[in-house]
Design a protein around this motif. Structure first.
Motif, short mmCIF file in Angstrom:
data_model
loop_
_atom_site.label_atom_id
_atom_site.label_comp_id
_atom_site.label_asym_id
_atom_site.label_seq_id
_atom_site.Cartn_x
_atom_site.Cartn_y
_atom_site.Cartn_z
N LEU A 1 -15.74 -7.70 -2.53
CA LEU A 1 -14.98 -8.88 -2.92
C LEU A 1 -15.65 -10.16 -2.47
O LEU A 1 -15.37 -11.23 -3.01
CB LEU A 1 -13.56 -8.81 -2.34
N ALA A 2 -16.51 -10.09 -1.48
CA ALA A 2 -17.21 -11.27 -0.98
C ALA A 2 -18.62 -10.87 -0.59
O ALA A 2 -18.86 -9.75 -0.13
CB ALA A 2 -16.47 -11.89 0.21
N CYS A 3 -19.56 -11.81 -0.76
CA CYS A 3 -20.95 -11.51 -0.45
C CYS A 3 -21.19 -11.33 1.04
O CYS A 3 -22.23 -10.81 1.44
CB CYS A 3 -21.85 -12.63 -0.99
N SER A 4 -20.25 -11.78 1.88
CA SER A 4 -20.41 -11.61 3.32
C SER A 4 -20.21 -10.16 3.74
O SER A 4 -20.47 -9.81 4.89
CB SER A 4 -19.41 -12.51 4.06
N ARG A 5 -19.76 -9.33 2.81
CA ARG A 5 -19.47 -7.93 3.14
C ARG A 5 -20.52 -7.02 2.51
O ARG A 5 -20.26 -6.34 1.53
CB ARG A 5 -18.08 -7.56 2.66
N GLY A 6 -21.71 -7.05 3.06
CA GLY A 6 -22.71 -6.09 2.61
C GLY A 6 -23.94 -6.67 1.96
O GLY A 6 -24.96 -5.99 1.86
N CYS A 7 -23.88 -7.94 1.50
CA CYS A 7 -25.06 -8.52 0.86
C CYS A 7 -26.04 -9.02 1.92
O CYS A 7 -25.64 -9.52 2.97
CB CYS A 7 -24.65 -9.68 -0.06
N ASP A 8 -27.33 -8.88 1.63
CA ASP A 8 -28.38 -9.25 2.58
C ASP A 8 -28.48 -10.76 2.67
O ASP A 8 -28.89 -11.43 1.70
CB ASP A 8 -29.70 -8.66 2.09
N PRO A 9 -28.12 -11.37 3.81
CA PRO A 9 -28.15 -12.83 3.92
C PRO A 9 -29.53 -13.43 3.79
O PRO A 9 -29.67 -14.61 3.47
CB PRO A 9 -27.56 -13.08 5.32
N SER A 10 -30.57 -12.64 4.00
CA SER A 10 -31.93 -13.18 3.89
C SER A 10 -32.29 -13.50 2.44
O SER A 10 -33.26 -14.20 2.17
CB SER A 10 -32.94 -12.18 4.47
N GLN A 11 -31.48 -12.97 1.49
CA GLN A 11 -31.74 -13.20 0.07
C GLN A 11 -30.98 -14.41 -0.46
O GLN A 11 -31.05 -14.72 -1.65
CB GLN A 11 -31.35 -11.96 -0.74
N ALA A 12 -30.26 -15.11 0.42
CA ALA A 12 -29.51 -16.29 0.00
C ALA A 12 -30.40 -17.52 -0.07
O ALA A 12 -31.40 -17.61 0.64
CB ALA A 12 -28.35 -16.55 0.96
N VAL A 13 -30.04 -18.44 -0.94
CA VAL A 13 -30.71 -19.74 -0.99
C VAL A 13 -30.01 -20.61 0.03
O VAL A 13 -28.92 -21.11 -0.20
CB VAL A 13 -30.63 -20.35 -2.39
N ALA A 14 -30.62 -20.78 1.20
CA ALA A 14 -29.95 -21.36 2.36
C ALA A 14 -29.38 -22.75 2.10
O ALA A 14 -28.29 -23.08 2.56
CB ALA A 14 -30.90 -21.41 3.55
N ASP A 15 -30.10 -23.58 1.32
CA ASP A 15 -29.65 -24.95 1.16
C ASP A 15 -28.48 -25.08 0.17
O ASP A 15 -28.06 -26.18 -0.15
CB ASP A 15 -30.80 -25.86 0.70
N ARG A 16 -27.95 -23.93 -0.30
CA ARG A 16 -26.80 -23.98 -1.21
C ARG A 16 -25.51 -23.60 -0.50
O ARG A 16 -24.47 -23.50 -1.13
CB ARG A 16 -27.01 -23.03 -2.39
N ARG A 17 -25.55 -23.40 0.81
CA ARG A 17 -24.33 -23.06 1.54
C ARG A 17 -23.45 -24.30 1.63
O ARG A 17 -23.91 -25.39 1.93
CB ARG A 17 -24.66 -22.56 2.95
N VAL A 18 -22.16 -24.14 1.37
CA VAL A 18 -21.27 -25.30 1.36
C VAL A 18 -19.86 -24.85 1.68
O VAL A 18 -19.42 -23.77 1.32
CB VAL A 18 -21.30 -26.01 -0.02
#
Length: 231
Positions: free
Chosen positions: A204-221
């Protein structure tokens, strides 16, 4: 509960069309009040929700199970025939793939299409071709009526200095319709992942299992203060 107000087909001046039931429900439960359904006109297979929104009589319809511009054209045509006084027609729904380097659009933002250059603000992507330098548009749709363009400009100016009332409207909807809590914005930051990243199935949310290293860091809001934008 008081009986629903019943009006005539001629009383409705705003038509709203949604592609999916998920979108239609979000609009329906933002109405200030619903009206009694009217008898279907001959040859019209649409199902309508009638109501009032900020003093306007609104008719709301959703595409049937099939998607596409053919289904949308049929629903819109039937709506216009059954409700001949409609002046404004809005297509409302979820925008997928709209963030860009030019328009910093985030989860929870409200986006209104506006003309730019030779384009009317609404792009029909089958009027174009893929080239080595990217997608090349051929032709364009008519622009929005001037009255709606001016209203969008006024709203953008107002929000620049005064903020908006999106949170207020959302909280009022959740208080009136507790079961609509599923439409609340995520409490966690909006994390944008790489386009080719395979998300965890069923999460239900990317915080539950998705690899955070694959995130585009400057899009966190944080979504504490949603905004509206045009583009």
């Amino acid at each position: 509960m008081a009986p629903l107000v019943q009006k005539t087909h001629d009383a409705y001046t705003v038509g709203i069309l949604c592609a999916m039931d998920l979108e239609r429900n979000a609009v329906r439960y933002m109405l200030d009040g619903e009206h009694q359904r009217l008898r279907a006109q001959s040859g019209d297979s649409n199902s309508y929700t009638l109501g009032e929104l900020h003093g306007h009589n609104v008719v709301l319809a959703c595409l049937p199970s099939q998607q596409g511009k053919g289904a949308a054209a049929t629903v819109a045509t039937n709506m216009s025939r059954s409700f001949p006084s409609i002046k404004w027609r809005l297509f409302v729904g979820i925008g997928g793939g709209v963030p860009s380097a030019k328009h910093d659009i985030r989860l929870g933002d409200v986006v209104i299409s506006m003309p730019e250059g030779e384009h009317a603000g609404v792009v029909q992507y089958d009027l174009g071709r893929e080239t080595n330098s990217g997608f090349e548009l051929k032709g364009f749709l008519w622009p929005l009526p001037a009255l709606l363009r001016n209203a969008a400009q006024d709203m953008r100016s107002n929000h620049l200095g005064r903020g908006n009332r999106i949170e207020e409207y959302m909280e009022a909807m959740f208080k009136k319709w507790p079961r609509m809590a599923a439409y609340k914005e995520p409490l966690e930051p909006d994390v944008l992942f790489r386009a080719d990243f395979p998300h965890t199935p069923g999460a239900l949310a990317c915080s539950r299992g998705c690899d955070p290293s694959q995130a585009v860091a400057d899009r966190r809001v944080s979504l504490k203060a949603p905004k509206s934008t045009t583009g």
